[in-house]
Motif scaffolding. Structure first.
Motif, mmCIF file in Angstrom:
data_model
loop_
_atom_site.group_PDB
_atom_site.id
_atom_site.type_symbol
_atom_site.label_atom_id
_atom_site.label_comp_id
_atom_site.label_asym_id
_atom_site.label_seq_id
_atom_site.Cartn_x
_atom_site.Cartn_y
_atom_site.Cartn_z
ATOM 1 N N TYR A 155 -10.898 -2.655 -0.848
ATOM 2 C CA TYR A 155 -10.156 -2.644 0.414
ATOM 3 C C TYR A 155 -10.378 -1.318 1.131
ATOM 4 N N LYS A 156 -10.266 -0.223 0.402
ATOM 5 C CA LYS A 156 -10.468 1.092 0.999
ATOM 6 C C LYS A 156 -11.879 1.219 1.571
ATOM 7 N N TRP B 130 -6.804 -9.093 3.734
ATOM 8 C CA TRP B 130 -6.380 -7.714 3.960
ATOM 9 C C TRP B 130 -6.148 -7.415 5.436
ATOM 10 N N ILE C 227 0.810 -1.224 0.000
ATOM 11 C CA ILE C 227 0.000 0.000 0.000
ATOM 12 C C ILE C 227 0.840 1.270 0.000
ATOM 13 N N ILE D 209 -4.784 3.488 4.615
ATOM 14 C CA ILE D 209 -5.224 2.566 3.555
ATOM 15 C C ILE D 209 -6.358 3.208 2.765
ATOM 16 N N ALA E 28 -4.019 0.553 -2.896
ATOM 17 C CA ALA E 28 -4.959 -0.477 -2.451
ATOM 18 C C ALA E 28 -6.173 -0.457 -3.372
#
Length: 329
Positions: free
Chosen positions: A226-227, A290, A25, A215, A222
């Protein structure tokens, strides 16, 4: 912040905060944004991975970061950028370590963060170019070992930290270290607000070590899912497991369930399975698992890294002002 007992590289930050190096990241765009916002930005050396036969990407990244921060400082002498840090995984399986050390020495990296083993030769390499070494640890025994090997400071990784993390309460861990060590000390573990940052300072740490909030930033490398999961999740959505790397760490529950596993009944893996020969200790089978820390409930939207620093700076000042009133008169 101006703590004159600290090394020069760690003085003069906008707020006492170090951005944690996040595997995959943390890339130059994120590091540069963090430093311009007034905190130490960092990245793992192993994030810079070139194709076979290409020149070392780490060399190019360090040139990019240094040149961009230099341009910023020339244009804004009244608010210069904070220095940056490079994280070195010193585990014996990291076949790139010697090459990466040489590159970092040549670029005179100002702050070195070392992980997964304390080694004298790594500290000597950092010191040869004027670098300051912070070694991350999960208990007092490892802290003493790191200092005996020549580290300049420590990152205490307490319960609730994202990625590889310990289980000890930050209150206990910081207190035990401060009984014998008065040098640079950062605290990692669910620090995602200015109030938490102030609490870290109150218990004896010099810096908060902040990872997971970054993140969910525009500059982070990323995927969008995921964010968004960082934004949508809280402390209850974090799973503590050794399965994915062989070292205990914290991960988001959603991807574990999506992989067909029960987050509450995961097998235990042995530390001997950890291997960085391919750049990561995580096998490809777990690449979509993650990591995140327990502080993610404070992250309400995806935005810029600078906005996170702005928010935490405002919260830090406000919390300090509120507590100051309790001690007046």
């Amino acid at each position: 912040m101006a703590e004159t007992r600290l090394p020069a590289a760690l003085q003069g930050l906008r707020i006492p905060m170090i951005a944690a190096p996040l595997f995959i990241i943390s890339v130059p765009d994120l590091v540069i944004a963090q430093c311009k916002a007034g905190i130490v930005g960092s990245f793992p050396a192993l994030n810079a991975r070139e194709a076979e036969g290409e020149p070392p990407l780490l060399d190019a990244w360090l040139t990019q970061i240094s040149e961009e921060l230099d341009r910023h400082n020339q244009a804004h002498p009244d608010r210069p950028a904070a220095p940056f840090a490079v994280n070195q995984i010193v585990h014996r399986s990291n076949a790139r370590l010697d090459r990466d050390l040489e590159i970092c020495v040549r670029h005179k990296v100002p702050i070195w963060i070392t992980s997964l083993g304390a080694r004298v030769e790594v500290n000597e390499a950092a010191h040869s170019c004027g670098g300051v070494v912070l070694h991350d640890i999960i208990n007092n025994t490892f802290a003493r070992k790191a200092m005996s090997k020549g580290a300049d400071g420590l990152v205490a990784v307490a319960a609730g930290a994202g990625g590889h993390a310990g289980q000890q309460s930050p209150f206990a861990l910081i207190r035990e270290i401060r009984e014998w060590f008065d040098g640079p000390l950062a605290l990692s573990g669910a620090i995602a607000t200015g109030e938490a940052l102030l609490a870290a300072r109150a218990m004896g740490a010099d810096f908060g070590y902040v990872g997971s909030p970054f993140i969910a930033t525009d500059e982070a490398n990323a995927v969008q899912g995921y964010k968004e999961m960082i934004v949508d999740s809280g402390a209850e959505d974090i799973v503590y497991s050794s399965l994915f790397t062989g070292v205990w760490g914290n991960y988001l529950r959603g991807p574990v369930e999506a992989a067909g596993m029960d987050p509450d009944n995961l097998p235990v893996a042995d530390a001997s399975s950890m291997n960085f020969s391919s750049g990561s200790s995580k096998p490809k089978a777990w690449k979509s698992i993650w990591g995140a820390g327990q502080g993610i409930g404070a992250v309400k939207s995806v935005g810029s890294a600078g906005a996170i620093v702005d928010r935490m700076a405002e919260e830090y000042a406000a919390a300090g002002a509120r507590l100051a009133q309790d001690f007046q008169g």
